[in-house]
Each structure stands twice: as C-alpha cells, then as structure tokens.
Design an enzyme around this catalytic site. Structure first.
Site, PDB file in Angstrom:
ATOM      1  N   PHE A   1      45.579   2.515 -47.518  1.00 32.77           N
ATOM      2  CA  PHE A   1      45.930   1.980 -46.204  1.00 32.77           C
ATOM      3  C   PHE A   1      46.079   3.093 -45.168  1.00 32.77           C
ATOM      4  CE2 PHE A   1      47.463  -1.019 -49.361  1.00 32.77           C
ATOM      5  CZ  PHE A   1      46.948  -2.207 -48.887  1.00 32.77           C
ATOM      6  N   GLU A   2      45.687   2.780 -43.938  1.00 31.14           N
ATOM      7  CA  GLU A   2      45.759   3.775 -42.870  1.00 31.14           C
ATOM      8  C   GLU A   2      47.180   4.231 -42.572  1.00 31.14           C
ATOM      9  OE1 GLU A   2      45.116   2.167 -38.737  1.00 31.14           O
ATOM     10  OE2 GLU A   2      44.669   0.352 -39.837  1.00 31.14           O
ATOM     11  N   THR A   3      48.159   3.410 -42.972  1.00 31.79           N
ATOM     12  CA  THR A   3      49.549   3.768 -42.715  1.00 31.79           C
ATOM     13  C   THR A   3      50.053   4.856 -43.662  1.00 31.79           C
ATOM     14  OG1 THR A   3      49.987   1.770 -43.992  1.00 31.79           O
ATOM     15  CG2 THR A   3      50.338   1.658 -41.627  1.00 31.79           C
TER      16      THR A   3
END
Lengths: 253, 325, 325, 253
Positions: A49-51
């Site tokens: 995930f980009e987070t």
C-alpha cells in the site's frame, strides 16, 4: 455458478497477478482483486500500500489504504516516503504491478482522475491523483479498472493525471519516465491489452454474453478487435474463495 | 518557546494562539485514519478563515475544513476518503463552485515537499508526473505566486539530469519545499516536552511535523514524565520540534487511531449523507461542531455504545467485530 | 531470486556468490558499532580484490578491508573509529602510499547518496560543503569517470536554486546516487525471507540496504517463521529488498551490537597496535583472519571470558561494567 | 585546586553552552564538554549526535558517536538522515551549537581535517570530514577545539574541509551557505572569538600563566590581541563535577 459483473472484473484482474509480483493496490475493487489473487492464483504475491504497509495479513477487508486493517501483521509499517521510494526504485519497482482506476482513459492508457471540463473551471471535480500518478510513472506494469462507457473511453482526456504510453511509442522514455506502462484494462464487458509496437489499446477478451461490437459501442475511440476471444467465466472455486474468504461481509462486492 | 520546556496546554488556547487567519496549515493522518479531528473541529468552532492548506490525502479533516469555509487555498494530491467518499463531497462542491483555489500534485510529490521542508532544502526531485498535466496545469497563477512571498514562484520545475544519464534518468521534476506555519498531528503517545510515538503507519506525519514552524501535537496518552525515553527507537518525533502538546482522548474520532479505536462507520456515513446537501450540511456543522463546546461534548453526544463498538482489539489494533456495512 | 522465498544461506556461499572482484560494495554500521565484521573477515579470507567501496563513517570494517588489500577505490566521509583510531591506521597508510584511490564527501552527503539510490533518483540536494574543497577537489578524475560506467560523470554539481530564493537558499550541491552492487549489513533480528529489525540507531543501514542491487543480511537472531510480523513498526527493512540471510551470532564482533554486546576494547586496542606496523599487521591478518576458517573460529580464540565481559546489560543495551581504559 | 590543560579546555568550552542550546558533539573532548555543560552550567541544554540520537542520558561516557551508550534513554533513536536534516532545517538548526576539532584552522575559522600536503599526493592523511563539514555548513554557531601550534593555525589551509567564514564578510552568504559560522576557538592556551565586522579571529582570553604573546608565537598568522583578558580558572565545583560525574574512569581526561 451465477456471478455478478463486479465479481467477474475482480477475478479477471486477479488472474493477471503472478507469483513474485508485488501488488500495489488502492481502495475498493483493486484491493479485492489483490486479495483474490493472493488467495486463489498467486499465493506468493505480495500486497503493498502507498501508505507504507507491505505484506499485510488482511484478515479483514480494508475500506481505505489507510485503514488500520492493513497495519496488522504486515512485514513492515512505514510511511508514504518509503512506499513511493520502493516504486520509484528500479530494483524493487521492476517487481511491482499497480492496480488503478480512473474517470477517463484514452487509447494509450493515459488516465484522468482529476476533472471533467477545464481545470480552472471544472464541470466535475474528482479526487485527483493521490498516488495514482506516482504508480503509473514508476512501476513495471499497471492494470486499470474502468466502467465501459463512451464518456470514460475518451479520444482526448480533459486532464492527464496518470501517464500511460502518453502519445505513443517511445513517448514515456522521451518524457523521462521510468517503468513499463499499462498492461491491461479490465472493464465490466471485457479486457483490453496494449500493442507492443503501436502502444495502442486493443481488445483482448470479451465476457460471455458480450460481443466485441458491444464494447466498441461503449467507447469514443476505435480499437482493434481482431485479436479478441471470449474470457473464461469465473470457476466455482474462484467464486467461493472470493466471496467467502476475501469479502464475506460483501463490503465491496 | 524553550525547546526543553513543558509544553502541555489546552486545545482552545493552542488553536487560538497558532492557527491564525490566513496561516499556512497542514494536518496529519490519511483519509480515515489519525486525522487530528478534535483540532479540526476546534478550528471550525473558532471560525478561523482564509487558511492556506497543504494536504496529500488527509481526507476527512480536509473535507470538514473546506466545508466549514475555513480554507481559501488548497494544495493537495487526493480529496477522498476511500470507500466512504471516493471524492470528498464538500471539497468537490467548493472546487466546482470556485469557492477555493486549488492546485494538484501527486501523493509522493506532496510528501516530498514536506520532506524538503523538514530537511531545510528548497526542493526535492522525483520522476513522477513527467508528461502529465500535473506539470502543465497550475492552479495558483504566476501572478499570485509573485505577489505571495509564502508561495514559491513556480509550481514545479523540470530539470534535465545534470549527471548525464546517471541512474538511467533523463530528467526529473523538482517540487518545492513546504514549511507550514503550523502542522497539527494526532499521535498515540506524547510526553510533556513533545516527544511523539506513533503506532502503525506514520503516513507523512513525521515530515509534516518537522517541516512546520509550529507543531501542535494532540495525543491519546499524555505522559508527564520521561517514560517514552525507555524505548527511544519507537519515538519518531523528538521534542525539539514541538510547540504545544494537548491531551485529547479520541482526538482522531471519527477517524481511526491504530491500537486505540477504529473509524466510526456510523458517523462517516451520516457525514457523507449530510454533506451532499447544503442545508443538511449546515445542520451537521451546527449540531456536531458549533453547538458543541469541546471534543468531549461531541463524544458525549455520540454516546458510550458507539465508542465501545469501535474500541480496538488490543492484538489487532482495530475493531474486528465492527459492522462496517 | 524469488522475492518471497526463503533466503537463508551461509556466509561463505553468500560472499562467494555476490562479492565478486571489482564489485561496488557498501557495508553497514558506524565506526565501532554494528559493522558486519564476520562478512568483512570472510571477504578478506576469500581474498576478493579490486573492490570499489562506499563508506560514510563505517570505521573498523573499512580499515580492515583496506588493510587486507581488498579495496581499489574508496568514496568516503570519515576514516576513523573515534577514540580507538582518530584516523584509521591502514586507511591512512594506504592513502599516503597511494595504494588506493580515494574521494572525499561529508557524512550527510554519503548518506544522501545512498538515499538517492534507494529512492531511484539520480541525485539529492544539500547545502553542505558550499565553498569548500569537497566541491573543488575530486579524487576520481574526469577521465576515469568517463571510462567507468558504474561511476557518475561528475563528483557533484552546484546548482543555482531554480525556485529563486525559496527557503532563503541561493544554491545547492547535488550529490549523485549510489546503487552498490552489494550491501552487507548486520542486524539484531532477521527472518527467513529477509525482514530486518534493527535495535538502536540505524545509522545509514536502511538506505544502504535499499539502494543495493544485492542485499546480504547477517543477523544475531534468525527467525524461520513470521514472528517479526507481530510488531511491523519495528521492522525497518522489508524482505523485498533482501537476497541472502545468514545467521551469525556475534557477527558484528569486535564492534558493538546494541542490546546484544559491546565493542571489545581489548581487540580494538590490539588491532590499533598491530595496524601501526606492516609486519605486525600481516601477523594480525594471518592469525585473526586467514588462519581462521570462520567467525566462530575467531570467537573461540577470543574466548568465553572476553565475550562475557562485553555482554550487554539487558536494560541498557551495552556492558555497563566493561573496563574500557 | 590543581587542574590540567585538558580540564581547562573542556570547561572553557562548556561555559559557552547555554540553556536551550542543542549541542552537536563529536568524539572525545567535545563530548565531554557537552556533558560538562549539561552537568554544570546548562542543565536544560540538549545533547545531540550525528548518528541520530538526541537527548541521550549518557550515564557512561561514549568513546565514539556510534557508541551504544548514546542509544540508551535518548528521546529518539533514528539515523544519520534525521540528524543532519535537523541541522540543515533552519527552524531547528538555529538552536544548534556544534563542537568541532581539526588539524588546521585559518583566520576565518575554516577547518582542515582531510590532508596535509597535496590532496592527490598527501604527506599526511587524516580522517576526513565525517559530519564536520555538514555541521559547519548548517548550524547557528560552532565552537572549535584546537591545539595551539604554528602548524595548526595556518595562513593557508592545505584543504578546506569545513567552512568557517570562508574568505571573509558576506562570503558564506555568497557561497549559498546557511548558518552562522564559528563562534569560539578553544585551545590549550586561550580562547579566540571572531570579529563581527571583519569575521577574523581575535584573542578573547588567555589562560592563567599564559600571555597573549605566547599564543601569537604559536600561530602562523597574526590576530588582534587588544581585546584579550585572562580567563577565569576552573572552579572547584566545575572540576569536581567534570571529574566525578562526567569522566570518572578518566577515559578522555
């Protein structure tokens, strides 16, 4: 076994994911496709995930890429900087497949998720890039979810948010972009791929009950349909795993 | 502010002192997680206007600040909260009605801009967005940029790689640093001096905090001693960056706080419903913010049962049994 | 190498396979802490030569590699180990006798170079070293740079700030990215896939690891299951970067490993003494490295008593009572 | 009370540190000076290391800036990136005082810690910059330890490793450097400061038993001695705290 178009789309995208892929996913159906691949056909694939979470356990379906559910039992929890660096880094980026969606797409797989109309005087405002432009810029290949509608398959985008093949062969390189570009477009009617030489979208598959002509009718631009064949429907095993393991609460499906 | 002093204060005073009309602000969190919502509601309650807001995908907090009319300019990557609002509703209305000025970047670019600010350099390079309209279309005009010292004179700059083709890279995009006047973050633990410990993903909070001229920290647990020093590896922000520390249990509510509580689907769905109509939204603002004196008031009206429903399982960090349909 | 596979191997094989003559190498740690010494000794034992080494202040490991004749070129910020060697002794001799080519940077610059490599960009900017000879004096000539594809064509580039005077900054120094062929780090805990947990300061290990084409991890504790996933906030390097995982207790000895053991002042002082004379140093290499089959052999000759003296107090992470005079 | 010159130097430097300073220190006498300040005259000062630890407890004297002793009970353990960013960041950098040493210094406080002789054909090689160039570039002020010798106080440096005032007034700004520059030079004979207008070193103080002329004899270049006065010797309290609290094992002293 009966199935919905959303289930079909999810599974068609999941089939594109292979073992050894690192799968970048966003919210909703893209996350579900990544979970389906992991549970069905690519158990060694890694969800990312980009987070900043990588290899999350995903015991429960997240409703956003910042959902606390992605933080549980991941291999590493960091932040946005680390996540995007992993994509831009060509050593790791070569393993990453990104799953994206958009409001508009053109024949070269460029995406608009920002505005309809003029940027300064928009008719409709969307969320904007988020990490999509970054992913589309960096990673080895992308899979794009779209609804098959004329107003979404556009000859000319109102705003180019996330780069596909830009204006054709060699354009990514000329612009200075790394990464590979779009690989597949998965819609509610079929699947498109991109020609190795022209970088233009062509029809690769149509779902049972749909004809290539149906698909063309729902696009503003014309694509080659000569290479298209019918897509295999979901198997009972695929459907069962998708429904019972990936989204038992039917939060997305 | 003495670097090594006790910085504990209350939210009303911290917001009043630091979040001034026209200030450049950034808030922590991401979509529906760890937004500093108590502080957002306090800013709305104090009716602070004309704010220049910097956001990557800060989500719920952004939409409420925009909806309440606090924001004049917005530099942003993503106005959405995932499943609850694929596009933030008040944000969308405000942009379409041209009530705010907006400029678009990508999430990585916004994060790099905060990082550049935290590192004390004017820009950072990336390969993201080459060939796209993020480069070509500017939301803040060159004229505004010339006239506004707190805004850089260019949105971004494309630079040919000065090291030839090193790293197989022909050119890069330089994105300008952000040093917000104020950054507000919500963390799980902080101490009296402002050491912060974030559990779970940090998003871009650390960079936003370190880039800021003033850092306001709200926290679930406040330690008035040096307990956090027992495990310094887990403290991402040392106290030297902090200006105000405020103890606000459930300070991220209705967004989630990993290890403490989940997002409240009831609240977020109700918000989405009411945000769709101007009149309903005014009612929302009145009932949930203006007529409340404090975050505690809001929590009281939400009630114990809903807060119990979102309480995190200690082994998972979220509420496993929460009904999110 | 499958990203998600079991990468456990042994040190001899990992070094033989990846650390090839002429390769570009970086090692983790800082001065007298968490150098991957077992791997350094294995490289020396396998007599791998002509290495291009990148170092910030890696200290003990650098001096031993240089002293053993493994290094042809060295890009470095600091050749010292603090109190034990204010200037590394074999390093100093090698430079003065022109046995190696050297190029100087600052610690921050070397760290930024690794960071740039890990981020996939060709350079990063800093304000450090403007007006100094770090900018004016190049150790690697323009000719060598032109002829060596693995070295950038310029040491660094001074760039006028393209954003005017944004951030009160007139110009910056751009330092080129490093992507070593191999990085070797030593960590407290790793699992079979290569997830790493470092306790205490990380120095620049994370950036060095993520910049590398191949990452070799040596570790104090090796977990053949997913135990580290129980606390992902503490895992700085996810397995996707890893190529080889080797279990080597005391793998940083004679340097320290926070939480496990301290540096060995007896060893380090003896090293300094023997490094001063060529003949004595040859004896050191023979006895401590060439005549040993493995790191375990070295530890056996050091003996249990000395290893017990440096055992870390569990509450402090170092050996409180260690006699360091 | 009797005292050594090393004790005098340490305490003279410690006196320059104030409450609210963040003190960057290196190995040896500079670390001891920072510890002395914290224990004697500036209890609210904060000790900070380039390796990434801030506000370490320092129950025991570290022998390197990477010594595990600095990792125990700090406020935050990170790495080099975070440490140097904290210095380059002008908001935090304004609070930082750096303590440095070098092989050579010139009248503008520029330092050489790299080579004696030609860079390509050095007569003597030293450790190199480490973080010294970064600190000297970034922070608000620096305190420099030197041994008072002709070959160390040089008209012209063999190599400029760490910037002082470069070639005089306005030169730092012209070069593009942030930060303030050198504040004091502490030697085994006295203390030098820098003129606000000329940026040149001048003698501020000389130790008991030393004359300004003694100091000039041990420098290659001439400095103004008209503003010099005798430095107060260490007080018994200073000496006791330094010896018994800071370095009881006499590892540095």
């Amino acid at each position: 076994m009966e199935y919905t178009l959303k289930e079909m789309m999810t599974l068609v995208a999941a089939r594109e994911i292979r073992n050894n892929d690192i799968v970048f996913c966003g919210t909703g159906i893209s996350m579900l496709a990544a979970m389906a691949a992991k549970n069905i056909n690519a158990p060694q694939s890694v969800i990312f995930f980009e987070t900043g979470a990588i290899d999350s356990k995903l015991e429960d379906l997240p409703l956003a890429v910042a959902d606390s559910r992605i933080m549980y039992q991941s291999s590493s929890n960091a932040g946005l900087l680390e996540a995007f660096a992993t994509m831009q880094n060509q050593i790791t980026g070569a393993h990453i497949v990104g799953i994206l969606g958009a409001a508009q797409i053109d024949i070269y797989g460029n995406l608009n998720s920002t505005v309809i109309g003029d940027y300064d005087e928009p008719d409709v405002r969307f969320s904007g890039s988020g990490g999509a432009c970054d992913v589309a810029s960096f990673v080895s290949r992308t899979i794009i979810f779209m609804t098959q509608e004329k107003r979404k398959f556009k000859t000319r985008l109102d705003y180019l948010t996330s780069p596909g093949y830009l204006d054709g062969p060699g354009a990514r390189k000329k612009a200075g972009l790394p990464g590979g570009g779009p690989d597949k477009v998965v819609t509610n009617m079929g699947v498109m791929a991109f020609d190795d030489v022209t970088c233009q979208m062509y029809l690769k598959g149509y779902y049972p009950g749909i004809t290539p002509e149906n698909i063309l009718e729902n696009m503003e631009f014309h694509i080659d349909i000569s290479r298209a064949s019918e897509v295999l429907p979901p198997t009972p095993e695929e459907l069962t795993l998708l429904r019972e393991t990936c989204d038992p609460q039917r939060l997305i499906l | 502010m003495d670097i090594n002093s006790n910085k504990i204060t209350n939210l009303k005073d911290a917001v009043h002192q630091y979040v001034t009309p026209g200030c450049h602000l950034s808030i922590g969190g991401f979509t529906i997680n760890r937004n500093p919502m108590a502080a957002v509601y306090e800013i709305i309650r104090q009716e602070i206007k004309d704010i220049h807001l910097y956001a990557h995908s800060n989500g719920q907090g952004v939409d409420e600040l925009v909806g309440a009319g606090c924001i004049a300019r917005l530099e942003i990557a993503y106005g959405g909260t995932g499943k609850f609002m694929s596009t933030c509703i008040r944000f969308r209305k405000a942009v379409e009605e041209k009530k705010i000025q907006i400029e678009d970047y990508s999430n990585y670019q916004m994060t790099l801009r905060f990082l550049a600010g935290s590192m004390g350099i004017p820009f950072l390079p990336t390969r993201s967005s080459l060939g796209t309209d993020i480069i070509h279309k500017w939301g803040l005009s060159r004229e505004l940029r010339q006239d506004t010292p707190k805004v850089p004179d260019q949105k971004l700059v494309v630079l040919d790689n000065p090291f030839g083709n090193w790293c197989d890279t022909k050119r890069v995009v330089l994105v300008p640093a952000i040093n917000p006047d104020v950054t507000i973050i919500h963390v799980q633990q902080a101490d009296y001096r402002g050491n912060c410990r974030i559990d779970g993903l940090t998003f871009a909070d650390v960079e936003q905090a370190k880039a800021a001229k003033v850092l306001i920290i709200t926290c679930e647990d406040l330690l008035d001693d040096d307990y956090l020093k027992n495990d310094p590896d887990r403290n991402q922000i040392p106290f030297i960056h902090a200006d105000a520390v405020v103890h606000i249990p459930y300070g991220a509510y209705p967004t989630a706080c990993f290890g403490c509580y989940d997002y409240d689907p009831v609240y977020l769905k109700e918000y989405s419903r009411m945000a769709k109509e101007d009149i309903l939204f005014q009612t929302y603002l009145d009932n949930n913010i203006y007529k409340k004196n404090s975050h505690r008031d809001l929590l009281n009206s939400v009630g114990r049962e809903r807060l119990e429903n979102i309480m995190a399982d200690k082994n998972r960090g979220y509420a496993k049994k929460l009904d999110r349909r």
